[in-house]
Scaffold this motif. Structure first.
Motif, PDB file in Angstrom:
ATOM      1  N   ILE A   1      42.072  45.532  43.110  1.00  0.00           N
ATOM      2  CA  ILE A   1      41.331  44.375  43.610  1.00  0.00           C
ATOM      3  C   ILE A   1      41.285  43.356  42.482  1.00  0.00           C
ATOM      4  O   ILE A   1      41.021  43.700  41.338  1.00  0.00           O
ATOM      5  CB  ILE A   1      39.921  44.790  44.072  1.00  0.00           C
ATOM      6  CG1 ILE A   1      40.061  45.665  45.322  1.00  0.00           C
ATOM      7  CG2 ILE A   1      39.059  43.558  44.339  1.00  0.00           C
ATOM      8  CD1 ILE A   1      38.770  46.189  45.876  1.00  0.00           C
ATOM      9  N   TYR A   2      41.570  42.127  42.819  1.00  0.00           N
ATOM     10  CA  TYR A   2      41.625  41.063  41.822  1.00  0.00           C
ATOM     11  C   TYR A   2      40.979  39.816  42.398  1.00  0.00           C
ATOM     12  O   TYR A   2      40.715  39.737  43.601  1.00  0.00           O
ATOM     13  CB  TYR A   2      43.067  40.799  41.378  1.00  0.00           C
ATOM     14  CG  TYR A   2      44.015  40.434  42.503  1.00  0.00           C
ATOM     15  CD1 TYR A   2      44.387  39.108  42.720  1.00  0.00           C
ATOM     16  CD2 TYR A   2      44.542  41.401  43.354  1.00  0.00           C
ATOM     17  CE1 TYR A   2      45.255  38.775  43.749  1.00  0.00           C
ATOM     18  CE2 TYR A   2      45.415  41.072  44.380  1.00  0.00           C
ATOM     19  CZ  TYR A   2      45.762  39.755  44.569  1.00  0.00           C
ATOM     20  OH  TYR A   2      46.618  39.422  45.584  1.00  0.00           O
ATOM     21  N   GLU A   3      40.692  38.846  41.553  1.00  0.00           N
ATOM     22  CA  GLU A   3      40.037  37.626  42.011  1.00  0.00           C
ATOM     23  C   GLU A   3      41.035  36.482  42.106  1.00  0.00           C
ATOM     24  O   GLU A   3      41.912  36.339  41.255  1.00  0.00           O
ATOM     25  CB  GLU A   3      38.911  37.243  41.054  1.00  0.00           C
ATOM     26  CG  GLU A   3      38.037  36.136  41.604  1.00  0.00           C
ATOM     27  CD  GLU A   3      36.804  35.914  40.763  1.00  0.00           C
ATOM     28  OE1 GLU A   3      36.674  34.798  40.216  1.00  0.00           O
ATOM     29  OE2 GLU A   3      35.986  36.838  40.663  1.00  0.00           O
ATOM     30  N   VAL A   4      40.906  35.706  43.167  1.00  0.00           N
ATOM     31  CA  VAL A   4      41.699  34.488  43.342  1.00  0.00           C
ATOM     32  C   VAL A   4      40.739  33.346  43.661  1.00  0.00           C
ATOM     33  O   VAL A   4      39.562  33.569  43.937  1.00  0.00           O
ATOM     34  CB  VAL A   4      42.757  34.621  44.474  1.00  0.00           C
ATOM     35  CG1 VAL A   4      43.738  35.739  44.179  1.00  0.00           C
ATOM     36  CG2 VAL A   4      42.111  34.821  45.822  1.00  0.00           C
ATOM     37  N   GLU A   5      41.272  32.144  43.616  1.00  0.00           N
ATOM     38  CA  GLU A   5      40.486  30.976  44.010  1.00  0.00           C
ATOM     39  C   GLU A   5      41.143  30.327  45.214  1.00  0.00           C
ATOM     40  O   GLU A   5      42.316  29.958  45.165  1.00  0.00           O
ATOM     41  CB  GLU A   5      40.381  29.983  42.856  1.00  0.00           C
ATOM     42  CG  GLU A   5      39.463  30.468  41.766  1.00  0.00           C
ATOM     43  CD  GLU A   5      39.135  29.395  40.748  1.00  0.00           C
ATOM     44  OE1 GLU A   5      39.504  28.221  40.953  1.00  0.00           O
ATOM     45  OE2 GLU A   5      38.509  29.757  39.745  1.00  0.00           O
TER      46      GLU A   5
END
Length: 131
Positions: free
Chosen positions: A111-115
């Motif tokens: 799981i990773y963060e994006v904008e």
């Protein structure tokens, strides 16, 4: 600046099947680092990723993981799975919000963060945008 959201990459056609409401379980070996019910962006990409590998993907849906439980043989149809292995976990997906148009996003492991773009329709995210 963008709207931050957590994301998961799913190999094609899995992301499209989730967006269409046909795949209601995501199967992984690990427990997601999410609050139950937290928003999760589904990014579809073309191949399995290894190590620090990345691929170009497309955001196709926003979902919520409402439960995590052992994956059972009778879950195979709900997961659109072609094989079964003991010890895997079934992530129960709900509140599926299919995106009207895919958004180009990097595909990464775990799981990773994006904008999301600032002009992203927040109604698709829901009242509780969680990062």
């Amino acid at each position: 600046m963008g709207i931050p959201i957590k994301a998961i990459s799913v190999v094609r056609p899995g992301g499209s099947l989730i967006a269409a409401g046909k795949k209601t379980l995501e199967v992984r070996r690990w427990h997601p680092l999410l609050q139950l019910g937290e928003n999760l962006l589904v990014v579809e990409n073309n191949r399995f990723l290894k190590g620090e590998d990345e691929d170009q993907g497309a955001a196709v849906a926003i979902v919520r993981v409402t439960a995590v439980r052992p994956f059972c043989k009778f879950d195979m149809a709900l997961a659109c799975a072609s094989s079964f292995e003991e010890g895997w976990l079934a992530w129960v997906l709900s509140d599926v919000r299919s995106l009207a148009f895919p958004i180009p996003v990097a595909a990464r492991r775990k799981i990773y963060e994006v904008e999301l773009p600032d002009d992203f329709p927040t109604a698709q995210i829901g009242a509780h945008l969680s990062v």
